[in-house]
Design a protein around this motif. Structure first.
Motif, PDB file in Angstrom:
ATOM      1  N   GLY A  67     -41.669  38.233  -0.863  1.00 25.16           N
ATOM      2  CA  GLY A  67     -42.073  37.778  -2.190  1.00 25.16           C
ATOM      3  C   GLY A  67     -40.980  37.127  -2.999  1.00 25.16           C
ATOM      4  N   VAL A  68     -39.799  37.739  -3.040  1.00 30.14           N
ATOM      5  CA  VAL A  68     -38.726  37.205  -3.880  1.00 30.14           C
ATOM      6  C   VAL A  68     -38.255  35.840  -3.388  1.00 30.14           C
ATOM      7  CG1 VAL A  68     -36.373  37.583  -4.717  1.00 30.14           C
ATOM      8  CG2 VAL A  68     -38.026  39.476  -4.708  1.00 30.14           C
ATOM      9  N   VAL A  77     -36.281  27.855  -9.467  1.00 30.46           N
ATOM     10  CA  VAL A  77     -35.335  28.549 -10.348  1.00 30.46           C
ATOM     11  C   VAL A  77     -34.069  28.895  -9.566  1.00 30.46           C
ATOM     12  CG1 VAL A  77     -34.953  30.722 -11.585  1.00 30.46           C
ATOM     13  CG2 VAL A  77     -37.088  29.474 -11.900  1.00 30.46           C
ATOM     14  N   LYS A  78     -32.927  28.742 -10.217  1.00 30.79           N
ATOM     15  CA  LYS A  78     -31.665  29.059  -9.565  1.00 30.79           C
ATOM     16  C   LYS A  78     -31.472  30.572  -9.517  1.00 30.79           C
ATOM     17  CE  LYS A  78     -29.540  24.776 -11.216  1.00 30.79           C
ATOM     18  NZ  LYS A  78     -28.464  24.187 -12.066  1.00 30.79           N
ATOM     19  N   PRO A  79     -30.978  31.092  -8.408  1.00 29.63           N
ATOM     20  CA  PRO A  79     -30.795  32.545  -8.282  1.00 29.63           C
ATOM     21  C   PRO A  79     -29.983  33.161  -9.415  1.00 29.63           C
ATOM     22  CG  PRO A  79     -30.517  31.498  -6.149  1.00 29.63           C
ATOM     23  CD  PRO A  79     -30.637  30.379  -7.150  1.00 29.63           C
ATOM     24  N   GLU A  80     -28.945  32.445  -9.869  1.00 31.35           N
ATOM     25  CA  GLU A  80     -28.097  33.014 -10.923  1.00 31.35           C
ATOM     26  C   GLU A  80     -28.799  33.069 -12.276  1.00 31.35           C
ATOM     27  OE1 GLU A  80     -26.753  28.704 -10.132  1.00 31.35           O
ATOM     28  OE2 GLU A  80     -27.374  30.482  -8.981  1.00 31.35           O
ATOM     29  N   ALA A 251     -28.834  41.177  -1.998  1.00 29.51           N
ATOM     30  CA  ALA A 251     -28.753  39.876  -2.658  1.00 29.51           C
ATOM     31  C   ALA A 251     -28.852  38.753  -1.627  1.00 29.51           C
ATOM     32  CB  ALA A 251     -27.448  39.763  -3.446  1.00 29.51           C
ATOM     33  N   GLU A 252     -28.145  38.919  -0.510  1.00 26.95           N
ATOM     34  CA  GLU A 252     -28.196  37.905   0.548  1.00 26.95           C
ATOM     35  C   GLU A 252     -29.586  37.843   1.180  1.00 26.95           C
ATOM     36  OE1 GLU A 252     -25.964  36.823   4.791  1.00 26.95           O
ATOM     37  OE2 GLU A 252     -25.201  38.439   3.511  1.00 26.95           O
ATOM     38  N   LEU A 256     -30.735  36.165  -3.917  1.00 24.71           N
ATOM     39  CA  LEU A 256     -30.390  36.329  -5.327  1.00 24.71           C
ATOM     40  C   LEU A 256     -28.893  36.512  -5.499  1.00 24.71           C
ATOM     41  CD1 LEU A 256     -33.240  38.769  -6.464  1.00 24.71           C
ATOM     42  CD2 LEU A 256     -33.005  36.350  -7.048  1.00 24.71           C
ATOM     43  N   SER A 257     -28.460  36.552  -6.745  1.00 24.05           N
ATOM     44  CA  SER A 257     -27.054  36.778  -7.070  1.00 24.05           C
ATOM     45  C   SER A 257     -26.771  38.279  -7.135  1.00 24.05           C
ATOM     46  CB  SER A 257     -26.733  36.137  -8.423  1.00 24.05           C
ATOM     47  OG  SER A 257     -25.510  36.617  -8.939  1.00 24.05           O
ATOM     48  N   THR A 258     -25.548  38.667  -6.787  1.00 15.53           N
ATOM     49  CA  THR A 258     -25.150  40.066  -6.917  1.00 15.53           C
ATOM     50  C   THR A 258     -25.010  40.470  -8.384  1.00 15.53           C
ATOM     51  OG1 THR A 258     -22.826  39.417  -6.687  1.00 15.53           O
ATOM     52  CG2 THR A 258     -23.969  40.151  -4.688  1.00 15.53           C
TER      53      THR A 258
END
Length: 485
Positions: A67-68, A77-80, A251-252, A256-258
Motif C-alpha cells: 500500500g505505501v 508525493v516525495k517521500p521526505e 524506510a527502505e 519512505l524517509s527515516t
C-alpha cells in the motif's frame, strides 16, 4: 507541503490513505482484502471449534508493503514530504511473537497450531478463562472492575493469553512478546517494543496510575502475572505522542524517509472520533461496520455496567474515553443477504442494484413491527450490556407467510434497539447523550437503516459523509507526531 499516512486495519481488509496535512484532503488510497481472510472453519484442512476466529499476521504486513509504495508512486508525493504514519487496528486482536517480532505461526512446526495464529477480536475461544477472571474479581471485591463495565469479555487480551497458557503451552514457551496487532505493526515500523495506552487500557486491565492489576492475576494463576510482566509489559506511549522514526529497514522497504515519525496505534473505532471531529462530552458516536462500537467522551470516570471500558487519554488527552458495542451488525446483515431467495438475487442482478437496495425497497413502506417478528441480534454473542459471548440469536413470531424482506427489516430494528439499550445505559449512569453521530461504511449506504435508528433512539442522527473515518483519524495522529501544523 506535508502529508501523512493513515493505515486502517479492519476485520476483513486493510486500507492505507495518503492525506494532505494542511487541509485534510485525501490524496489517494489503497485497499487490500487480507490474503488469508478470517480463519474460522478450518486451518490447513484441520477443523476449528466454532468459537475460533483467527488471522495470519503476514497479511497485515502485505497491506503496508504494497500500500505505501503504491501511494507514493500513484500520487507523486516525495517521500521526505510524508511526515508521519498513524495506525489504527480492530481490537483486541492479539499476536504472539518471538524475540525478533516474528509471529509464532511462521516458525517451523507451528503452521498447523491454531493458538500460534493471531486471535482476532471476535475470537471467543477464551470464554472459560473470561468467566474465571470475572468470578475471581468478584470474589475478591475488585472495585476497579467497574471501570470495565463490571464484566470480563472473552474478546479481551488477558483471557486470550490464559487460553494459550491452558491449551497450548508449547506456543507460550516460544513466545517472547504478546501484544495487540496494532502495537506489532508500530513496532515493526520502528524497531521498538512499546505498547499503546489505548490498547492496553481497554483490553488488558491496565490503568495509567495503577499499571496492570497483578493482584487479580496472582489469584487467578501462579503463572499469569509472570507472563504479563515478561511478555506483555513494555514502555507505554500515549495517544498523541510519538513512538519514534521509521527504522532504516522499513524506510527502505516502504520507500519512505527515516525521518518519518510513527504514532502509537489506536483502536479503529476510537480513531473514528478523531476522523469525524467528535471531541466533546454528550456526543455518542456509532462506528458501524462488521460490529458497532458506541463511543463517548467525558471529563469524569463513571462506573457504567455493561460497557467495555473507560480509559483516560485514549482518544483525547485528559478526557475519559468510553466504549460499548454490539458484536454483530454488518456481518449480521450480510448473513441475511447471503440467504436471499434466488429470485431476489436474480432481480437485483437484472436491475443492476445490490441485494441490500432491493431488500430496502421491499420494506421501506412497512410500519415498525408490522410483520410481528421480534429478533434478538445475539448471533455473535452480546457485548453490551449483557457481556456474554455464549448468547445466541433468536427470531420470534415467524410463520409460513413470513417473507425474507420482513426478516431483514426485523434485524434492522433489532440492532437499532440494541443501540438504544446501550444509549440508555450511558444515560442511566450520569452521561447525557445530546448528539448522535454515525460513521463507517454502512450508514452512508443505507438511509433506511439510519431512519429506523433515528426513530428508535428518538434522536437526530448525523451521518458522516466519509466512510473512512478511522483511516483519517490515524492520519491525523500521524500528522501530529510528525509535527505538521
Amino acid at each position: 507541503m506535508s502529508y501523512s499516512i493513515g493505515v486502517d486495519y479492519g476485520t476483513g481488509s486493510g486500507r492505507a490513505f495518503l492525506v494532505d496535512t494542511t487541509n485534510g484532503k485525501i490524496i489517494d488510497k489503497y485497499i487490500k482484502p487480507y490474503t488469508h481472510g478470517t480463519i474460522e472453519k478450518d486451518l490447513n484442512g484441520v477443523k476449528l471449534p466454532h468459537s475460533f476466529s483467527l488471522q495470519n499476521g503476514n497479511d497485515y504486513m502485505e497491506v503496508l508493503e504494497e500500500g505505501v509504495p503504491y501511494l507514493i508512486q500513484s500520487s507523486g508525493v516525495k517521500p521526505e514530504e510524508i511526515v508521519g504514519i498513524g495506525i489504527d487496528f480492530t481490537s483486541s486482536t492479539v499476536m504472539f511473537t518471538d524475540e525478533n517480532l516474528e509471529p509464532i505461526h511462521n516458525l517451523p512446526g507451528f503452521e498447523n497450531n491454531p493458538h500460534a495464529y493471531v486471535k482476532l477480536w471476535k475470537h471467543h475461544g477464551a470464554q472459560a478463562e473470561a468467566d474465571q477472571l470475572f468470578q475471581t474479581a468478584l470474589d475478591n471485591k475488585s472495585r476497579w472492575l467497574g471501570y470495565y463495565g463490571f464484566n470480563v469479555s472473552s474478546e479481551w487480551m488477558i483471557p486470550k493469553i490464559m487460553e494459550v497458557m491452558n491449551k497450548a503451552p508449547e506456543v507460550l514457551d516460544k513466545t517472547a512478546n504478546i501484544m495487540e496487532a496494532g502495537d506489532w505493526i508500530v513496532n515493526k515500523l520502528t524497531g521498538e517494543n512499546v505498547r499503546s495506552n489505548c490498547g492496553l487500557g481497554f483490553k488488558s486491565f491496565w490503568e495509567e496510575n495503577e499499571g496492570f492489576h497483578y493482584d487479580l492475576f496472582d489469584k487467578v494463576s501462579d503463572q499469569l502475572s509472570d507472563v504479563v510482566r515478561d511478555k506483555v509489559d513494555a514502555p507505554i506511549v500515549k495517544i498523541g505522542e510519538t513512538v519514534g522514526q521509521l527504522s532504516e529497514e522499513m524506510a527502505e522497504k516502504l520507500g519512505l524517509s527515516t525521518q518519518t515519525k510513527v504514532s502509537p496505534f489506536i483502536i479503529d473505532a476510537h480513531s473514528s472520533l478523531l476522523g469525524i471531529g467528535s471531541q466533546q462530552d454528550k456526543q455518542m458516536t456509532m462506528v458501524i461496520g462488521t460490529s458497532t462500537c458506541h463511543l463517548m467522551l467525558n471529563e469524569q470516570q463513571h462506573q457504567v455496567p455493561g460497557i467495555s471500558g473507560s480509559v483516560k487519554g485514549a482518544i483525547i488527552p485528559e478526557l475519559y474515553a468510553y466504549e460499548a458495542g454490539q458484536s454483530a451488525v454488518g456481518d449480521l446483515f450480510e448473513y441475511i443477504a447471503k440467504q436471499s431467495p434466488k429470485e431476489y438475487v436474480d432481480e437485483a442482478n437484472e436491475r443492476g442494484i445490490s441485494i441490500f437496495e432491493l431488500l430496502n425497497e421491499k420494506v421501506k413502506d412497512q410500519m415498525p413491527g408490522e410483520s410481528g417478528l421480534v429478533v434478538l441480534d445475539w448471533h455473535n454473542g452480546n457485548r453490551s450490556v449483557l457481556s456474554d459471548s455464549n448468547l445466541k440469536g433468536c427470531v420470534f413470531g415467524m410463520s409460513l407467510q413470513t417473507t425474507h424482506e420482513e426478516l431483514y427489516r426485523a434485524y434492522l430494528e433489532a440492532t437499532a434497539f440494541g443501540t438504544k439499550m446501550i444509549m440508555q445505559q450511558y444515560q442511566s449512569w450520569n452521561m447525557d447523550v445530546e448528539d448522535v453521530f454515525a460513521c463507517g461504511g454502512i450508514p452512508k449506504k443505507n438511509p433506511l437503516m439510519m431512519d429506523i435508528y433515528a426513530n428508535v433512539l428518538n434522536k437526530k442522527v448525523t451521518i458522516i459523509d466519509s466512510e473512512y473515518a478511522p483511516a483519517i483519524g490515524a492520519a491525523i495522529l500521524g500528522s501530529v507526531c510528525g509535527g505538521a501544523h
